[in-house]
Design a protein around this motif. Structure first.
Motif, PDB file in Angstrom:
ATOM      1  N   ILE A   1      50.862  41.494  37.626  1.00 57.97           N
ATOM      2  CA  ILE A   1      51.735  40.779  38.562  1.00 57.97           C
ATOM      3  C   ILE A   1      51.959  41.599  39.823  1.00 57.97           C
ATOM      4  O   ILE A   1      51.937  41.070  40.937  1.00 57.97           O
ATOM      5  N   ARG A   2      52.175  42.898  39.674  1.00 58.93           N
ATOM      6  CA  ARG A   2      52.347  43.758  40.851  1.00 58.93           C
ATOM      7  C   ARG A   2      51.096  43.750  41.723  1.00 58.93           C
ATOM      8  O   ARG A   2      51.184  43.703  42.952  1.00 58.93           O
ATOM      9  N   ARG A   3      49.928  43.807  41.106  1.00 60.83           N
ATOM     10  CA  ARG A   3      48.672  43.783  41.876  1.00 60.83           C
ATOM     11  C   ARG A   3      48.574  42.513  42.717  1.00 60.83           C
ATOM     12  O   ARG A   3      48.151  42.549  43.870  1.00 60.83           O
ATOM     13  N   VAL A   4      48.971  41.412  42.133  1.00 61.90           N
ATOM     14  CA  VAL A   4      48.888  40.133  42.846  1.00 61.90           C
ATOM     15  C   VAL A   4      49.997  40.024  43.891  1.00 61.90           C
ATOM     16  O   VAL A   4      49.730  39.749  45.060  1.00 61.90           O
ATOM     17  N   ALA A   5      51.240  40.246  43.479  1.00 64.43           N
ATOM     18  CA  ALA A   5      52.389  40.034  44.366  1.00 64.43           C
ATOM     19  C   ALA A   5      52.482  41.062  45.487  1.00 64.43           C
ATOM     20  O   ALA A   5      52.732  40.702  46.636  1.00 64.43           O
ATOM     21  N   GLN A   6      52.303  42.333  45.173  1.00 62.04           N
ATOM     22  CA  GLN A   6      52.495  43.381  46.172  1.00 62.04           C
ATOM     23  C   GLN A   6      51.223  43.730  46.930  1.00 62.04           C
ATOM     24  O   GLN A   6      51.262  43.982  48.123  1.00 62.04           O
ATOM     25  N   ASP A   7      50.098  43.727  46.224  1.00 60.88           N
ATOM     26  CA  ASP A   7      48.846  44.138  46.868  1.00 60.88           C
ATOM     27  C   ASP A   7      48.050  42.964  47.420  1.00 60.88           C
ATOM     28  O   ASP A   7      47.037  43.158  48.080  1.00 60.88           O
ATOM     29  N   GLY A   8      48.469  41.742  47.102  1.00 63.61           N
ATOM     30  CA  GLY A   8      47.789  40.567  47.621  1.00 63.61           C
ATOM     31  C   GLY A   8      46.445  40.294  46.966  1.00 63.61           C
ATOM     32  O   GLY A   8      45.609  39.579  47.514  1.00 63.61           O
ATOM     33  N   GLU A   9      46.252  40.829  45.778  1.00 67.98           N
ATOM     34  CA  GLU A   9      44.977  40.684  45.079  1.00 67.98           C
ATOM     35  C   GLU A   9      44.905  39.328  44.371  1.00 67.98           C
ATOM     36  O   GLU A   9      45.903  38.817  43.888  1.00 67.98           O
ATOM     37  N   THR A  10      43.721  38.744  44.354  1.00 65.70           N
ATOM     38  CA  THR A  10      43.464  37.542  43.556  1.00 65.70           C
ATOM     39  C   THR A  10      42.716  37.984  42.303  1.00 65.70           C
ATOM     40  O   THR A  10      41.777  38.774  42.388  1.00 65.70           O
ATOM     41  N   ILE A  11      43.135  37.485  41.154  1.00 58.36           N
ATOM     42  CA  ILE A  11      42.556  37.906  39.882  1.00 58.36           C
ATOM     43  C   ILE A  11      42.180  36.682  39.056  1.00 58.36           C
ATOM     44  O   ILE A  11      42.993  35.766  38.890  1.00 58.36           O
TER      45      ILE A  11
ATOM     46  N   VAL B   1      41.236  35.260  35.366  1.00 56.60           N
ATOM     47  CA  VAL B   1      41.453  35.601  33.962  1.00 56.60           C
ATOM     48  C   VAL B   1      40.429  34.824  33.141  1.00 56.60           C
ATOM     49  O   VAL B   1      40.305  33.601  33.287  1.00 56.60           O
ATOM     50  N   GLU B   2      39.715  35.552  32.286  1.00 55.85           N
ATOM     51  CA  GLU B   2      38.691  34.934  31.454  1.00 55.85           C
ATOM     52  C   GLU B   2      39.096  34.939  29.988  1.00 55.85           C
ATOM     53  O   GLU B   2      39.754  35.861  29.528  1.00 55.85           O
ATOM     54  N   ARG B   3      38.667  33.889  29.305  1.00 53.15           N
ATOM     55  CA  ARG B   3      38.805  33.814  27.848  1.00 53.15           C
ATOM     56  C   ARG B   3      37.421  33.443  27.331  1.00 53.15           C
ATOM     57  O   ARG B   3      36.837  32.466  27.799  1.00 53.15           O
ATOM     58  N   ASP B   4      36.922  34.230  26.404  1.00 55.84           N
ATOM     59  CA  ASP B   4      35.574  34.009  25.864  1.00 55.84           C
ATOM     60  C   ASP B   4      34.526  33.949  26.981  1.00 55.84           C
ATOM     61  O   ASP B   4      33.632  33.103  26.970  1.00 55.84           O
ATOM     62  N   SER B   5      34.681  34.828  27.953  1.00 60.60           N
ATOM     63  CA  SER B   5      33.759  34.969  29.089  1.00 60.60           C
ATOM     64  C   SER B   5      33.751  33.779  30.051  1.00 60.60           C
ATOM     65  O   SER B   5      32.868  33.660  30.886  1.00 60.60           O
ATOM     66  N   TRP B   6      34.734  32.901  29.944  1.00 57.70           N
ATOM     67  CA  TRP B   6      34.860  31.764  30.849  1.00 57.70           C
ATOM     68  C   TRP B   6      36.138  31.900  31.667  1.00 57.70           C
ATOM     69  O   TRP B   6      37.205  32.160  31.107  1.00 57.70           O
ATOM     70  N   PRO B   7      36.068  31.714  32.991  1.00 60.64           N
ATOM     71  CA  PRO B   7      37.286  31.768  33.793  1.00 60.64           C
ATOM     72  C   PRO B   7      38.204  30.596  33.450  1.00 60.64           C
ATOM     73  O   PRO B   7      37.751  29.453  33.380  1.00 60.64           O
ATOM     74  N   VAL B   8      39.472  30.901  33.178  1.00 58.89           N
ATOM     75  CA  VAL B   8      40.425  29.862  32.792  1.00 58.89           C
ATOM     76  C   VAL B   8      41.637  29.786  33.714  1.00 58.89           C
ATOM     77  O   VAL B   8      42.291  28.743  33.781  1.00 58.89           O
ATOM     78  N   VAL B   9      41.947  30.877  34.403  1.00 56.69           N
ATOM     79  CA  VAL B   9      43.129  30.921  35.264  1.00 56.69           C
ATOM     80  C   VAL B   9      42.840  31.821  36.456  1.00 56.69           C
ATOM     81  O   VAL B   9      42.179  32.856  36.312  1.00 56.69           O
ATOM     82  N   ALA B  10      43.350  31.422  37.606  1.00 57.07           N
ATOM     83  CA  ALA B  10      43.298  32.282  38.792  1.00 57.07           C
ATOM     84  C   ALA B  10      44.734  32.646  39.167  1.00 57.07           C
ATOM     85  O   ALA B  10      45.589  31.769  39.282  1.00 57.07           O
ATOM     86  N   LEU B  11      44.977  33.931  39.324  1.00 57.34           N
ATOM     87  CA  LEU B  11      46.279  34.420  39.780  1.00 57.34           C
ATOM     88  C   LEU B  11      46.131  34.779  41.248  1.00 57.34           C
ATOM     89  O   LEU B  11      45.223  35.519  41.615  1.00 57.34           O
ATOM     90  N   LEU B  12      47.016  34.250  42.094  1.00 57.63           N
ATOM     91  CA  LEU B  12      46.921  34.536  43.506  1.00 57.63           C
ATOM     92  C   LEU B  12      48.310  34.669  44.101  1.00 57.63           C
ATOM     93  O   LEU B  12      49.276  34.129  43.563  1.00 57.63           O
ATOM     94  N   PRO B  13      48.412  35.394  45.205  1.00 57.06           N
ATOM     95  CA  PRO B  13      49.717  35.561  45.843  1.00 57.06           C
ATOM     96  C   PRO B  13      50.300  34.208  46.244  1.00 57.06           C
ATOM     97  O   PRO B  13      49.564  33.256  46.563  1.00 57.06           O
ATOM     98  N   ILE B  14      51.604  34.113  46.258  1.00 60.30           N
ATOM     99  CA  ILE B  14      52.284  32.847  46.555  1.00 60.30           C
ATOM    100  C   ILE B  14      51.916  32.334  47.945  1.00 60.30           C
ATOM    101  O   ILE B  14      51.781  31.125  48.142  1.00 60.30           O
ATOM    102  N   ALA B  15      51.721  33.217  48.909  1.00 61.29           N
ATOM    103  CA  ALA B  15      51.337  32.775  50.257  1.00 61.29           C
ATOM    104  C   ALA B  15      49.978  32.067  50.227  1.00 61.29           C
ATOM    105  O   ALA B  15      49.790  31.053  50.909  1.00 61.29           O
ATOM    106  N   ASP B  16      49.048  32.571  49.436  1.00 66.26           N
ATOM    107  CA  ASP B  16      47.737  31.927  49.303  1.00 66.26           C
ATOM    108  C   ASP B  16      47.876  30.573  48.618  1.00 66.26           C
ATOM    109  O   ASP B  16      47.218  29.602  48.996  1.00 66.26           O
ATOM    110  N   TYR B  17      48.720  30.494  47.605  1.00 63.39           N
ATOM    111  CA  TYR B  17      48.963  29.239  46.903  1.00 63.39           C
ATOM    112  C   TYR B  17      49.544  28.193  47.864  1.00 63.39           C
ATOM    113  O   TYR B  17      49.088  27.045  47.903  1.00 63.39           O
TER     114      TYR B  17
END
Length: 72
Positions: free
Chosen positions: A23-33, A35-51
């Motif tokens: 959460i700190r990486r996304v919120a403070q550093d502005g990183e987009t991440i 998240v994969e489950r079983d090698s498939w992307p299932v969720v993208a975490l992005l800063p609120i400004a990008d959202y």
């Protein structure tokens, strides 16, 4: 995140174990991440400004297409 930068990818297990750090990486550093489950992307975490920018862009597209809000 710069337009040409590839987002970091982590596993769902790593997210569970390191939620505070991630959460700190996304919120403070502005990183987009991705998240994969079983090698498939299932969720993208992005800063609120990008959202919020994505929501504005979607609304503009909807209006340009002659519609109102996107239906899901």
């Amino acid at each position: 995140m710069p337009d040409n930068a590839k987002p970091a990818t982590i596993t769902a297990t790593m997210l569970q174990r390191q939620i505070g750090t991630i959460i700190r990486r996304v919120a403070q550093d502005g990183e987009t991440i991705l998240v994969e489950r079983d090698s498939w992307p299932v969720v993208a975490l992005l800063p609120i400004a990008d959202y919020k920018a994505l929501l504005r862009d979607r609304e503009r597209v909807d209006q340009a297409m002659g519609g109102g809000k996107s239906q899901r």
